[in-house]
Design a protein around this motif. Structure first.
Motif, PDB file in Angstrom:
ATOM      1  N   ARG A 102       0.843  -1.200   0.000  1.00 25.01           N
ATOM      2  CA  ARG A 102       0.000   0.000   0.000  1.00 25.01           C
ATOM      3  C   ARG A 102       0.878   1.251   0.000  1.00 25.01           C
ATOM      4  O   ARG A 102       1.867   1.327   0.738  1.00 25.01           O
ATOM      5  N   VAL A 103       0.521   2.219  -0.827  1.00 28.44           N
ATOM      6  CA  VAL A 103       1.274   3.479  -0.838  1.00 28.44           C
ATOM      7  C   VAL A 103       0.956   4.215   0.462  1.00 28.44           C
ATOM      8  O   VAL A 103      -0.214   4.436   0.795  1.00 28.44           O
ATOM      9  N   SER A 104       1.995   4.569   1.208  1.00 28.21           N
ATOM     10  CA  SER A 104       1.762   5.102   2.549  1.00 28.21           C
ATOM     11  C   SER A 104       2.419   6.459   2.755  1.00 28.21           C
ATOM     12  O   SER A 104       2.624   6.896   3.875  1.00 28.21           O
ATOM     13  N   GLY A 105       2.757   7.126   1.664  1.00 27.60           N
ATOM     14  CA  GLY A 105       3.331   8.457   1.796  1.00 27.60           C
ATOM     15  C   GLY A 105       4.369   8.722   0.723  1.00 27.60           C
ATOM     16  O   GLY A 105       4.429   7.994  -0.288  1.00 27.60           O
ATOM     17  N   VAL A 106       5.143   9.776   0.953  1.00 30.81           N
ATOM     18  CA  VAL A 106       6.139  10.165  -0.057  1.00 30.81           C
ATOM     19  C   VAL A 106       7.469  10.492   0.613  1.00 30.81           C
ATOM     20  O   VAL A 106       7.521  10.810   1.802  1.00 30.81           O
ATOM     21  N   ARG A 107       8.490  10.450  -0.221  1.00 25.39           N
ATOM     22  CA  ARG A 107       9.819  10.890   0.191  1.00 25.39           C
ATOM     23  C   ARG A 107      10.114  12.177  -0.562  1.00 25.39           C
ATOM     24  O   ARG A 107       9.948  12.227  -1.778  1.00 25.39           O
ATOM     25  N   VAL A 108      10.509  13.210   0.206  1.00 26.37           N
ATOM     26  CA  VAL A 108      10.808  14.506  -0.410  1.00 26.37           C
ATOM     27  C   VAL A 108      12.309  14.706  -0.373  1.00 26.37           C
ATOM     28  O   VAL A 108      12.945  14.376   0.632  1.00 26.37           O
ATOM     29  N   ALA A 109      12.880  15.200  -1.433  1.00 23.75           N
ATOM     30  CA  ALA A 109      14.319  15.477  -1.420  1.00 23.75           C
ATOM     31  C   ALA A 109      14.611  16.650  -2.338  1.00 23.75           C
ATOM     32  O   ALA A 109      14.448  16.558  -3.555  1.00 23.75           O
ATOM     33  N   GLY A 110      14.990  17.748  -1.735  1.00 24.70           N
ATOM     34  CA  GLY A 110      15.300  18.924  -2.545  1.00 24.70           C
ATOM     35  C   GLY A 110      16.368  19.756  -1.887  1.00 24.70           C
ATOM     36  O   GLY A 110      16.624  19.589  -0.690  1.00 24.70           O
ATOM     37  N   GLU A 111      16.961  20.649  -2.669  1.00 25.17           N
ATOM     38  CA  GLU A 111      18.039  21.482  -2.148  1.00 25.17           C
ATOM     39  C   GLU A 111      17.559  22.323  -0.974  1.00 25.17           C
ATOM     40  O   GLU A 111      18.184  22.394   0.071  1.00 25.17           O
ATOM     41  N   ARG A 112      16.396  22.960  -1.182  1.00 24.70           N
ATOM     42  CA  ARG A 112      15.876  23.861  -0.151  1.00 24.70           C
ATOM     43  C   ARG A 112      15.149  23.111   0.951  1.00 24.70           C
ATOM     44  O   ARG A 112      15.228  23.451   2.116  1.00 24.70           O
ATOM     45  N   SER A 113      14.434  22.065   0.533  1.00 21.79           N
ATOM     46  CA  SER A 113      13.572  21.362   1.493  1.00 21.79           C
ATOM     47  C   SER A 113      14.362  20.380   2.357  1.00 21.79           C
ATOM     48  O   SER A 113      13.939  20.022   3.448  1.00 21.79           O
ATOM     49  N   GLY A 114      15.510  19.926   1.857  1.00 21.21           N
ATOM     50  CA  GLY A 114      16.194  18.820   2.507  1.00 21.21           C
ATOM     51  C   GLY A 114      15.421  17.532   2.261  1.00 21.21           C
ATOM     52  O   GLY A 114      14.481  17.519   1.450  1.00 21.21           O
TER      53      GLY A 114
END
Ligand SMILES: Cc1cc2nc3c(=O)[nH]c(=O)nc-3n(C[C@H](O)[C@H](O)[C@H](O)COP(=O)(O)OP(=O)(O)OC[C@H]3O[C@@H](n4cnc5c(N)ncnc54)[C@H](O)[C@@H]3O)c2cc1C
Length: 470
Positions: free
Chosen positions: A169-181
């Motif tokens: 089951r999809v249970s969320g996301v992974r965020v990865a960015g220069e500004r966001s970390g």
């Protein structure tokens, strides 16, 4: 997954028209929503579009004396597209369309008005509903305001880098960015609203080789990763060879040359002054006709048509003001502007005048010239063909749930707009009817948000017809 270890109810990936609408639909049921946008402002392709959403049978059409319904709209869209792999979505979205536009206008203060001065490609009646200034920017402004009123957090500069999956089951996301970390955000459901792959040359070369050399004219964010994540989870792909092109983007100004210039009686000339075919296939289908002949072309019309459009469409009025629309007192003067033989230009204009005056076909087979024969002084805009957005993507059902190749759904995953298989035929640019892009973004956005937010005890009026629940 329990409520305790969930950060929000719904994560929406991408703050364009589809994502904002999904966020609104989820938040109006009381769900907590995080809307993550990778670029520095919301908008995407929706921002640069004309914001026109087709709907069949709205009360605004009836007030304007236009008779229309979902059945007629379905027939129109399928006539333009031919057979394809997402016909179930055409029927469904046509049925949804009137309620969708009325919901946006009356429940969420999105300013959309029925356009009565043209029908545009694929539609047998006037059914495009657009902001008064016909700018997608205004649509984004109104959708963003509606989302904020419902406490949706629109988090810009936060690129989603992948999906979290637990026990299938999809249970969320992974965020990865220069500004966001880098961080993870857990949710009950994820809505993929990051659009298609117009800005991913590798995917274009693979799926749309005929558009490989076309100039991409959409927003930077359409890089296709949302489609890749869904296919990694087994999603079925539909209509991957289809796209929306546009035959005439003003060069070097970079604004759309309104297709009303052609629909009212104008035509396109190659740099040598010859017609390239019958433009009534539409601005999308005609883009590849131009590309076959030349890198650029000239849109020719007259000052009556120019003034008519400039009175209705601010973007076109701006093009006139900044000198993008050249004026010529005669066919010879027009040929000088284009830099080609006067004989060819004269022949094209005389042929249009003969066909328009007699009601017969011109040399390309075209018969539709509603403002009659062109009259001096003439106008011309130098333009290039462009790729606006891709139309292929993942299969979804009427709840915008992502469908796997075996016909089952991916639990917790929804998709809308440019991430999904489009309504515009199996391949090429000819099947595109005006508004197909936003219809699938905003139409599926509404059902995706509503379905993704559904929990026991929480009203989700738009998803209540779902027999299986979320
Ligand atoms: C010039 C032009 C004119 C057009 N005119 C019309 C029109 O009048 N009517 C019509 O129906 N269609 C029109 N279209 C097509 C229409 O704009 C698109 O089909 C529609 O906007 C798609 O909406 P969307 O919400 O799916 O994507 P978008 O509006 O592009 O929104 C997607 C958003 O997701 C973001 N995103 C992508 N990946 C990620 C990620 N990994 N993490 C976080 N964010 C991400 C993007 O940056 C973007 O902001 C036009 C297109 C162009 C280029």
């Amino acid at each position: 997954m329990s409520v305790e270890n969930t950060d929000v109810d719904v994560v929406v990936v991408g703050a364009g028209g589809g994502g904002l609408t999904a966020a609104i639909a989820a938040a109006e049921t009381g769900a907590s929503v995080a809307l993550l946008e990778k670029l520095d402002r919301p908008g995407g392709n929706t921002f640069v579009s004309t914001g026109s959403i087709p709907a069949g049978g709205t009360r605004y059409q009836r007030a304007a004396g236009i008779e229309d319904d979902a059945e007629r709209m379905t027939a129109d869209l399928l006539r333009q597209s031919g057979d394809h792999e997402a016909e179930h979505l055409v029927r469904f979205l046509a049925e949804e369309s009137a309620g969708l536009v009325e919901w946006l206008v009356e429940r969420h203060d999105v300013d959309l008005r029925i356009i009565t001065d043209y029908k545009h490609v694929g539609h047998s009646v006037q059914r495009l509903h657009a902001p008064p200034d016909r700018r997608g920017e205004s649509l984004i402004r109104d959708l963003s305001a509606a989302a904020r009123r419902l406490d949706v957090e629109i988090v810009v500069g936060n690129p989603v880098a992948g999906l979290l999956v637990e026990d299938g089951r999809v249970s969320g996301v992974r965020v990865a960015g220069e500004r966001s970390g880098s961080y993870e955000l857990r949710s009950h459901a994820v809505v993929l609203a990051g659009n298609g792959f117009g800005n991913n040359q590798q995917m274009i070369d693979r799926w749309l080789p005929e558009a490989s050399a076309a100039q991409y004219f959409g927003a930077d964010g359409s890089t296709g990763e949302n489609i890749t994540w869904a296919t990694d989870l087994g999603a079925r792909l539909l209509n991957m060879g289809a796209y929306q092109g546009y035959a005439a983007v003003a060069y070097p100004h970079g604004s759309i040359v309104s297709w009303t210039s052609v629909e009212k009686g104008g035509f396109l000339l190659a740099p040598d002054g010859h017609r390239m075919g019958d433009e009534s296939v539409g601005y999308s289908g005609f883009a590849s006709e131009v590309a076959k002949v030349a890198e650029e072309s000239w849109v020719v019309f007259d000052t009556r048509i120019r003034d008519f459009i400039a009175g209705n469409e601010p973007e076109f009025a701006e093009l006139v003001t900044i000198g993008g629309v050249k004026e010529a007192t005669s066919a010879t003067a027009l040929a000088e502007i284009i830099g080609c033989s006067a004989t060819a230009v004269e022949a094209a204009i005389t042929d249009q005048q003969r066909a328009a005056a007699s009601g017969t076909a011109d040399a390309t087979g075209r018969r539709d010239f509603p403002m009659g024969p062109l009259k001096e002084p003439y106008c011309a805009v130098r333009s290039v063909p462009a790729l606006f957005h891709t139309q292929g993507g993942v299969d979804v059902d009427r709840y915008a749930r992502v469908i796997r190749q075996d016909g089952t759904t991916v639990p917790g995953l929804h998709a809308v707009g440019g991430v999904t298989g489009g309504l515009s035929g199996r391949s090429g640019g000819r099947g595109y009817s005006s508004g197909n892009g936003l219809l699938s973004a905003v139409g599926l956005g509404r059902v995706a948000g509503s379905t993704a937010a559904r929990r026991p005890g929480r009203p989700a009026p738009h998803a209540d017809r779902d027999p299986d629940g979320p």
